[in-house]
Motif scaffolding. Sequence first.
Motif, PDB file in Angstrom:
ATOM      1  N   ILE A  45      54.253  14.419  57.161  1.00 40.19           N
ATOM      2  CA  ILE A  45      53.445  15.582  57.528  1.00 40.19           C
ATOM      3  C   ILE A  45      53.359  15.556  59.045  1.00 40.19           C
ATOM      4  CG2 ILE A  45      51.208  16.731  57.330  1.00 40.19           C
ATOM      5  CD1 ILE A  45      50.714  15.102  54.770  1.00 40.19           C
TER       6      ILE A  45
ATOM      7  N   GLU B 127      51.658  20.731  59.037  1.00 42.28           N
ATOM      8  CA  GLU B 127      50.259  21.065  58.766  1.00 42.28           C
ATOM      9  C   GLU B 127      49.584  21.541  60.041  1.00 42.28           C
ATOM     10  OE1 GLU B 127      47.605  18.956  55.411  1.00 42.28           O
ATOM     11  OE2 GLU B 127      47.223  18.313  57.455  1.00 42.28           O
TER      12      GLU B 127
ATOM     13  N   ALA C 133      44.068  23.722  58.357  1.00 41.25           N
ATOM     14  CA  ALA C 133      44.114  22.994  57.071  1.00 41.25           C
ATOM     15  C   ALA C 133      42.773  22.350  56.739  1.00 41.25           C
ATOM     16  CB  ALA C 133      45.200  21.929  57.140  1.00 41.25           C
ATOM     17  N   GLY C 134      42.663  21.878  55.508  1.00 42.08           N
ATOM     18  CA  GLY C 134      41.486  21.135  55.082  1.00 42.08           C
ATOM     19  C   GLY C 134      41.718  19.647  55.283  1.00 42.08           C
TER      20      GLY C 134
ATOM     21  N   ALA D 180      51.768  24.431  55.933  1.00 47.66           N
ATOM     22  CA  ALA D 180      50.436  24.320  55.324  1.00 47.66           C
ATOM     23  C   ALA D 180      49.341  24.585  56.342  1.00 47.66           C
ATOM     24  CB  ALA D 180      50.249  22.917  54.747  1.00 47.66           C
ATOM     25  N   GLY D 181      48.205  25.076  55.833  1.00 41.75           N
ATOM     26  CA  GLY D 181      47.030  25.245  56.687  1.00 41.75           C
ATOM     27  C   GLY D 181      46.624  26.687  56.839  1.00 41.75           C
ATOM     28  N   GLY D 182      45.584  27.084  56.124  1.00 42.59           N
ATOM     29  CA  GLY D 182      45.036  28.431  56.288  1.00 42.59           C
ATOM     30  C   GLY D 182      45.780  29.511  55.527  1.00 42.59           C
TER      31      GLY D 182
ATOM     32  N   GLN E 214      52.358  24.974  51.397  1.00 39.29           N
ATOM     33  CA  GLN E 214      51.482  24.046  50.673  1.00 39.29           C
ATOM     34  C   GLN E 214      50.065  24.569  50.841  1.00 39.29           C
ATOM     35  OE1 GLN E 214      51.952  19.679  51.040  1.00 39.29           O
ATOM     36  NE2 GLN E 214      49.972  19.683  52.042  1.00 39.29           N
ATOM     37  N   MET E 215      49.355  24.696  49.737  1.00 36.35           N
ATOM     38  CA  MET E 215      47.995  25.237  49.791  1.00 36.35           C
ATOM     39  C   MET E 215      47.029  24.307  49.076  1.00 36.35           C
ATOM     40  SD  MET E 215      48.891  29.198  48.843  1.00 36.35           S
ATOM     41  CE  MET E 215      47.192  29.736  48.887  1.00 36.35           C
ATOM     42  N   ALA E 216      45.808  24.209  49.598  1.00 38.60           N
ATOM     43  CA  ALA E 216      44.813  23.356  48.947  1.00 38.60           C
ATOM     44  C   ALA E 216      43.526  24.115  48.650  1.00 38.60           C
ATOM     45  CB  ALA E 216      44.509  22.148  49.821  1.00 38.60           C
ATOM     46  N   THR E 217      42.919  24.689  49.690  1.00 38.11           N
ATOM     47  CA  THR E 217      41.578  25.265  49.542  1.00 38.11           C
ATOM     48  C   THR E 217      41.481  26.238  48.370  1.00 38.11           C
ATOM     49  OG1 THR E 217      41.158  24.948  51.883  1.00 38.11           O
ATOM     50  CG2 THR E 217      39.809  26.600  50.786  1.00 38.11           C
TER      51      THR E 217
ATOM     52  N   TYR F 147      31.051  20.809  43.581  1.00 32.47           N
ATOM     53  CA  TYR F 147      32.003  20.901  44.710  1.00 32.47           C
ATOM     54  C   TYR F 147      32.526  22.334  44.816  1.00 32.47           C
ATOM     55  CZ  TYR F 147      35.479  18.900  47.947  1.00 32.47           C
ATOM     56  OH  TYR F 147      36.205  18.588  49.056  1.00 32.47           O
TER      57      TYR F 147
ATOM     58  N   TYR G 293      32.038  25.592  47.635  1.00 33.01           N
ATOM     59  CA  TYR G 293      33.092  26.462  48.191  1.00 33.01           C
ATOM     60  C   TYR G 293      32.689  27.934  48.087  1.00 33.01           C
ATOM     61  CZ  TYR G 293      37.072  23.361  49.218  1.00 33.01           C
ATOM     62  OH  TYR G 293      37.920  22.451  49.783  1.00 33.01           O
TER      63      TYR G 293
ATOM     64  N   PHE H 211      35.375  18.259  52.045  1.00 28.17           N
ATOM     65  CA  PHE H 211      36.524  18.716  52.828  1.00 28.17           C
ATOM     66  C   PHE H 211      36.916  20.134  52.391  1.00 28.17           C
ATOM     67  CE2 PHE H 211      38.877  14.583  54.290  1.00 28.17           C
ATOM     68  CZ  PHE H 211      38.117  14.565  55.448  1.00 28.17           C
TER      69      PHE H 211
HETATM   70  C1  LIG Z   1      39.534  18.958  49.625  1.00 26.53           C
HETATM   71  C2  LIG Z   1      40.804  18.675  50.353  1.00 26.53           C
HETATM   72  C3  LIG Z   1      41.311  17.385  50.348  1.00 26.53           C
HETATM   73  C4  LIG Z   1      42.516  17.088  51.003  1.00 26.53           C
HETATM   74  N1  LIG Z   1      43.017  15.821  50.955  1.00 26.53           N
HETATM   75  C5  LIG Z   1      44.213  15.555  51.491  1.00 26.53           C
HETATM   76  C6  LIG Z   1      44.787  14.251  51.375  1.00 26.53           C
HETATM   77  O1  LIG Z   1      44.204  13.340  50.808  1.00 26.53           O
HETATM   78  N2  LIG Z   1      46.011  14.053  51.917  1.00 26.53           N
HETATM   79  C7  LIG Z   1      46.688  15.057  52.565  1.00 26.53           C
HETATM   80  O2  LIG Z   1      47.799  14.823  53.023  1.00 26.53           O
HETATM   81  N3  LIG Z   1      46.168  16.286  52.704  1.00 26.53           N
HETATM   82  C8  LIG Z   1      44.954  16.548  52.182  1.00 26.53           C
HETATM   83  N4  LIG Z   1      44.422  17.806  52.312  1.00 26.53           N
HETATM   84  C9  LIG Z   1      45.186  18.825  53.040  1.00 26.53           C
HETATM   85  C10 LIG Z   1      46.001  19.664  52.056  1.00 26.53           C
HETATM   86  O3  LIG Z   1      46.977  18.868  51.454  1.00 26.53           O
HETATM   87  C11 LIG Z   1      46.681  20.884  52.674  1.00 26.53           C
HETATM   88  O4  LIG Z   1      47.814  20.557  53.447  1.00 26.53           O
HETATM   89  C12 LIG Z   1      45.800  21.762  53.526  1.00 26.53           C
HETATM   90  O5  LIG Z   1      44.466  21.737  53.155  1.00 26.53           O
HETATM   91  C13 LIG Z   1      46.348  23.174  53.450  1.00 26.53           C
HETATM   92  O6  LIG Z   1      45.480  24.099  54.027  1.00 26.53           O
HETATM   93  P1  LIG Z   1      44.559  25.071  53.111  1.00 26.53           P
HETATM   94  O7  LIG Z   1      43.516  24.182  52.510  1.00 26.53           O
HETATM   95  O8  LIG Z   1      44.032  26.042  54.113  1.00 26.53           O
HETATM   96  O9  LIG Z   1      45.440  25.688  52.064  1.00 26.53           O
HETATM   97  C14 LIG Z   1      43.210  18.115  51.680  1.00 26.53           C
HETATM   98  C15 LIG Z   1      42.668  19.402  51.696  1.00 26.53           C
HETATM   99  C16 LIG Z   1      41.487  19.696  51.045  1.00 26.53           C
HETATM  100  C17 LIG Z   1      40.935  21.101  51.073  1.00 26.53           C
END
Ligand SMILES: Cc1cc2nc3c(=O)[nH]c(=O)nc-3n(C[C@H](O)[C@H](O)[C@H](O)COP(=O)(O)O)c2cc1C
Length: 263
Positions: A46, A74, A78-79, A122-124, A143-146, A160, A164, A238
Amino acid sequence: MVALKHYRQHVRIAAKAGADVVICGAGLPMDLPELVAGTDTKIAPIVSSARCAKLLLQKWKRSYQYVADFVVIEGPKAGGHLGFSKEEVLEGISFEEEIKAIISFVKEFGKTEGKEIPVIVAGGIFTHEDILHAMDLGADGVQMATRFVATHECDASQAYKEAYIQAKEEDIKITQSPVGMPGRAINNAFLQRVEKGETCVKKCYQCLAKCNPANIPYCITQALVEAVKGNVDQGLIFCGSNVGRIREIVSVHDLMQELVYGK
Ligand SMILES: Cc1cc2nc3c(=O)[nH]c(=O)nc-3n(C[C@H](O)[C@H](O)[C@H](O)COP(=O)(O)O)c2cc1C
């Protein structure tokens, strides 16, 4: 996380157990190819800058004759842990030029080495249009997380997910994590106690390579686990920069329909 005390063991064991992919961040995974040697596990770093992408890909090639299988970029929206300074995150630096520079380097590097290296951004990323925009910049995927935290299928606690839904943009805080990087989280009772200087390390999990429990305000493992279990007032929630736009919990199916086809 490269910052983990047992990062090398984690990667070796995951690869031996048959993991398809290991993606490493929170530090520079300079020796990652060596840790998966002799297995079929694919690896990716990353990165948050063209400088790091260059450093890593060239090091892997030079020292291990290994060309990265893909690269995750990233950005500052990002989160979780962020590969930027707190000031850069707070000032909201524009990251598009950096994305283009990283993609351009990685694609050129792949061409020279005769291997297609996909790049994931990734990120946003929140909407179908954001995905199309990332593709326009040259990304092969996102890649998306939130957004996926706010799904029925996500295994985080209901509390949790509720945090959000309730969060507004002004509730987001950039905290300095014991990992040594800034982290984006929802401002809550836990973070307010930390801000006041209260410490709350219950026990040391021996999680980080460089951490002295005597000098940190909270334990990152404890804080993340408490939140995910539902003790949100005792933990770190997070989140990505777009958490304020989350309105409801949806199914992964519906979210995928929206993301892939638009509305
Ligand atoms: C709750 C949460 C936990 C995360 N934990 C990790 C992690 O343990 N390792 C990691 O590489 N990225 C982690 N991330 C980052 C995500 O993998 C991702 O790249 C990022 O959040 C993408 O942005 P977005 O949340 O705006 O979609 C985490 C993100 C969130 C929201």
